[in-house]
Design a protein around this motif. Structure first.
Motif, PDB file in Angstrom:
ATOM      1  N   GLU A  16       0.826  -1.206   0.000  1.00 46.05           N
ATOM      2  CA  GLU A  16       0.000   0.000   0.000  1.00 46.05           C
ATOM      3  C   GLU A  16       0.859   1.254   0.000  1.00 46.05           C
ATOM      4  O   GLU A  16       0.554   2.227  -0.691  1.00 46.05           O
ATOM      5  CB  GLU A  16      -0.943  -0.005   1.201  1.00 46.05           C
ATOM      6  N   GLN A  17       1.958   1.233   0.767  1.00 44.54           N
ATOM      7  CA  GLN A  17       2.859   2.386   0.792  1.00 44.54           C
ATOM      8  C   GLN A  17       3.507   2.591  -0.577  1.00 44.54           C
ATOM      9  O   GLN A  17       3.631   3.721  -1.054  1.00 44.54           O
ATOM     10  CB  GLN A  17       3.932   2.199   1.858  1.00 44.54           C
ATOM     11  N   THR A  18       3.904   1.500  -1.224  1.00 42.45           N
ATOM     12  CA  THR A  18       4.502   1.586  -2.551  1.00 42.45           C
ATOM     13  C   THR A  18       3.494   2.138  -3.554  1.00 42.45           C
ATOM     14  O   THR A  18       3.822   3.011  -4.363  1.00 42.45           O
ATOM     15  CB  THR A  18       4.989   0.201  -3.009  1.00 42.45           C
ATOM     16  N   ALA A  19       2.262   1.666  -3.478  1.00 40.75           N
ATOM     17  CA  ALA A  19       1.216   2.153  -4.376  1.00 40.75           C
ATOM     18  C   ALA A  19       0.953   3.636  -4.135  1.00 40.75           C
ATOM     19  O   ALA A  19       0.781   4.409  -5.088  1.00 40.75           O
ATOM     20  CB  ALA A  19      -0.061   1.348  -4.191  1.00 40.75           C
ATOM     21  N   CYS A  20       0.945   4.039  -2.882  1.00 39.98           N
ATOM     22  CA  CYS A  20       0.714   5.441  -2.538  1.00 39.98           C
ATOM     23  C   CYS A  20       1.852   6.319  -3.068  1.00 39.98           C
ATOM     24  O   CYS A  20       1.611   7.384  -3.626  1.00 39.98           O
ATOM     25  CB  CYS A  20       0.568   5.594  -1.034  1.00 39.98           C
ATOM     26  N   ALA A  25       4.050  10.104  -7.114  1.00 39.64           N
ATOM     27  CA  ALA A  25       5.018  10.385  -8.175  1.00 39.64           C
ATOM     28  C   ALA A  25       4.312  10.652  -9.507  1.00 39.64           C
ATOM     29  O   ALA A  25       4.686  11.565 -10.245  1.00 39.64           O
ATOM     30  CB  ALA A  25       5.996   9.221  -8.321  1.00 39.64           C
ATOM     31  N   PHE A  26       3.275   9.874  -9.797  1.00 40.42           N
ATOM     32  CA  PHE A  26       2.507  10.079 -11.022  1.00 40.42           C
ATOM     33  C   PHE A  26       1.838  11.453 -11.005  1.00 40.42           C
ATOM     34  O   PHE A  26       1.870  12.182 -12.002  1.00 40.42           O
ATOM     35  CB  PHE A  26       1.455   8.977 -11.173  1.00 40.42           C
ATOM     36  N   GLU A  27       1.259  11.813  -9.866  1.00 37.53           N
ATOM     37  CA  GLU A  27       0.597  13.109  -9.751  1.00 37.53           C
ATOM     38  C   GLU A  27       1.598  14.257  -9.915  1.00 37.53           C
ATOM     39  O   GLU A  27       1.330  15.236 -10.622  1.00 37.53           O
ATOM     40  CB  GLU A  27      -0.100  13.216  -8.399  1.00 37.53           C
TER      41      GLU A  27
END
Length: 138
Positions: A16-20, A25-27
């Motif tokens: 979940e932390q990696t996804a967040c 980063a994408f944003e």
């Protein structure tokens, strides 16, 4: 060895932390791309407005000139060089793709929104991500 519930919980939190972090980063990258396009887009819009206004003014002057009725089309265009140059510039700008350059940030955001729908997300005009509530299953 079997992993304990605590280890599985840590793995899940790590995912979940990696996804967040990936979303952040994408944003950041999306907002950076859109922000970087804004000055160029503004310059193209100003250029388009100036050339379009010049063409409209030249057309008005050309059409209200009483000598236009008596002259041939080519001679009339040569008599009104301002209109001829402005209209030619407008045509060249559209051939070069100014209509795409003027709206490029909105093209990027609309395409990004289309992709983000699959992930139950969206974005605003500046590139900030909008997380939508998860659909409830009944």
């Amino acid at each position: 060895m079997k992993s304990s519930a605590k280890e599985r919980s840590l793995e899940k939190m790590s995912l979940e932390q990696t996804a967040c972090e990936d979303l952040k980063a994408f944003e950041r990258r999306l907002t950076e791309v859109i922000a970087r396009l804004q000055p160029a887009t503004t310059r193209w819009r100003i250029l388009l407005v100036i050339v379009a206004a010049g063409t409209a003014f030249g057309a008005y002057m050309w059409l209200t000139d009483p000598k236009t009725q008596d002259a041939t089309f080519i001679q009339s265009l040569l008599n009104h060089l301002f209109f001829t140059v402005a209209a030619s510039a407008l045509i060249i700008l559209f051939i070069m793709g100014i209509h795409k350059k003027v709206v490029s940030p909105s093209i990027i955001t609309s395409r990004t929104r289309a992709v983000l729908v699959d992930f139950n997300m969206s974005c605003d005009d500046t590139g900030k991500l909008i997380l939508k509530p998860r659909p409830t299953t009944t």
